[in-house]
Scaffold this motif. Structure first.
Motif, PDB file in Angstrom:
ATOM      1  N   ARG A   1       3.196  -5.235  -8.717  1.00 21.53           N
ATOM      2  CA  ARG A   1       2.015  -5.136  -9.590  1.00 21.53           C
ATOM      3  C   ARG A   1       0.873  -4.420  -8.878  1.00 21.53           C
ATOM      4  O   ARG A   1       0.197  -3.580  -9.471  1.00 21.53           O
ATOM      5  N   ALA A   2       0.649  -4.738  -7.614  1.00 22.16           N
ATOM      6  CA  ALA A   2      -0.418  -4.088  -6.848  1.00 22.16           C
ATOM      7  C   ALA A   2      -0.130  -2.595  -6.696  1.00 22.16           C
ATOM      8  O   ALA A   2      -1.030  -1.751  -6.853  1.00 22.16           O
ATOM      9  N   GLN A   3       1.131  -2.254  -6.428  1.00 25.26           N
ATOM     10  CA  GLN A   3       1.500  -0.843  -6.298  1.00 25.26           C
ATOM     11  C   GLN A   3       1.320  -0.123  -7.626  1.00 25.26           C
ATOM     12  O   GLN A   3       0.787   1.003  -7.657  1.00 25.26           O
ATOM     13  N   SER A   4       1.696  -0.720  -8.716  1.00 26.99           N
ATOM     14  CA  SER A   4       1.546  -0.115 -10.038  1.00 26.99           C
ATOM     15  C   SER A   4       0.061   0.083 -10.372  1.00 26.99           C
ATOM     16  O   SER A   4      -0.346   1.147 -10.856  1.00 26.99           O
ATOM     17  N   LYS A   5      -0.749  -0.949 -10.090  1.00 25.88           N
ATOM     18  CA  LYS A   5      -2.195  -0.844 -10.348  1.00 25.88           C
ATOM     19  C   LYS A   5      -2.805   0.253  -9.465  1.00 25.88           C
ATOM     20  O   LYS A   5      -3.605   1.065  -9.936  1.00 25.88           O
ATOM     21  N   TRP A   6      -2.436   0.282  -8.185  1.00 29.08           N
ATOM     22  CA  TRP A   6      -2.955   1.318  -7.273  1.00 29.08           C
ATOM     23  C   TRP A   6      -2.577   2.702  -7.777  1.00 29.08           C
ATOM     24  O   TRP A   6      -3.396   3.608  -7.785  1.00 29.08           O
ATOM     25  N   PHE A   7      -1.329   2.879  -8.216  1.00 33.10           N
ATOM     26  CA  PHE A   7      -0.866   4.168  -8.696  1.00 33.10           C
ATOM     27  C   PHE A   7      -1.644   4.597  -9.937  1.00 33.10           C
ATOM     28  O   PHE A   7      -2.094   5.750 -10.038  1.00 33.10           O
ATOM     29  N   GLU A   8      -1.866   3.673 -10.875  1.00 34.01           N
ATOM     30  CA  GLU A   8      -2.643   3.997 -12.085  1.00 34.01           C
ATOM     31  C   GLU A   8      -4.079   4.390 -11.727  1.00 34.01           C
ATOM     32  O   GLU A   8      -4.612   5.373 -12.247  1.00 34.01           O
ATOM     33  N   GLU A   9      -4.714   3.625 -10.844  1.00 33.03           N
ATOM     34  CA  GLU A   9      -6.081   3.933 -10.428  1.00 33.03           C
ATOM     35  C   GLU A   9      -6.140   5.246  -9.646  1.00 33.03           C
ATOM     36  O   GLU A   9      -7.098   6.017  -9.777  1.00 33.03           O
ATOM     37  N   MET A  10      -5.116   5.488  -8.843  1.00 28.81           N
ATOM     38  CA  MET A  10      -5.073   6.722  -8.073  1.00 28.81           C
ATOM     39  C   MET A  10      -4.965   7.926  -9.006  1.00 28.81           C
ATOM     40  O   MET A  10      -5.645   8.931  -8.806  1.00 28.81           O
TER      41      MET A  10
ATOM     42  N   TYR B   1       3.574  -7.467  -5.027  1.00 26.17           N
ATOM     43  CA  TYR B   1       3.571  -6.137  -4.428  1.00 26.17           C
ATOM     44  C   TYR B   1       3.777  -5.074  -5.499  1.00 26.17           C
ATOM     45  O   TYR B   1       3.055  -4.062  -5.528  1.00 26.17           O
TER      46      TYR B   1
ATOM     47  N   THR C   1      -8.370   8.271 -10.771  1.00 26.97           N
ATOM     48  CA  THR C   1      -9.375   8.767  -9.824  1.00 26.97           C
ATOM     49  C   THR C   1      -9.119  10.228  -9.483  1.00 26.97           C
ATOM     50  O   THR C   1     -10.057  11.039  -9.427  1.00 26.97           O
TER      51      THR C   1
END
Length: 120
Positions: A22-31, A20, A34
């Motif tokens: 790692r997924a949140q960190s990746k989502w935040f970086e991509e967000m 969770y 973007t």
């Protein structure tokens, strides 16, 4: 439950929390990436609209100036045409026969048109 199951459940929980995070960190970086890209595109779009509006207002102003100059030319031509017609040797804005011919018919009778006398 047994102790083995508790350890297994605790390990699963820790593994899921790690996934969770790692997924949140990746989502935040991509967000963030973007959002920055969308902001750049929006700034570019707004600048294009601003340039189009500047060009429109410039062309509109030039068109208005052209229309004004054309109306002044039209008024000027009207005045140039009307002034010669209002000269003393013209009647009703028409040319006399004697104006188009030689001065051999320069008598007062030849300068009368439409029942009006012209000045010699």
């Amino acid at each position: 439950m047994t102790t083995l199951n508790l350890f297994s459940t605790g390990d699963d929980l820790m593994h899921n929390v790690d996934l969770y995070n790692r997924a949140q960190s990746k989502w935040f970086e991509e967000m963030v990436t973007t959002s920055l890209e969308l902001e750049r595109l929006e700034v570019e779009r707004v600048e294009m609209i601003r340039q189009d509006l500047r060009q429109y207002t410039t062309l509109r102003h030039e068109t208005d100036m052209f229309n004004q100059s054309v109306s002044h030319v039209s008024i000027s031509l009207t005045v140039q045409v009307a002034v010669p017609l209002s000269q003393p040797d013209r009647t009703c804005g028409c040319l006399l026969e004697s104006d188009n011919q030689s001065d051999s018919h320069d008598s007062l009778d030849s300068r009368v048109e439409y029942g009006h006398r012209n000045r010699p």
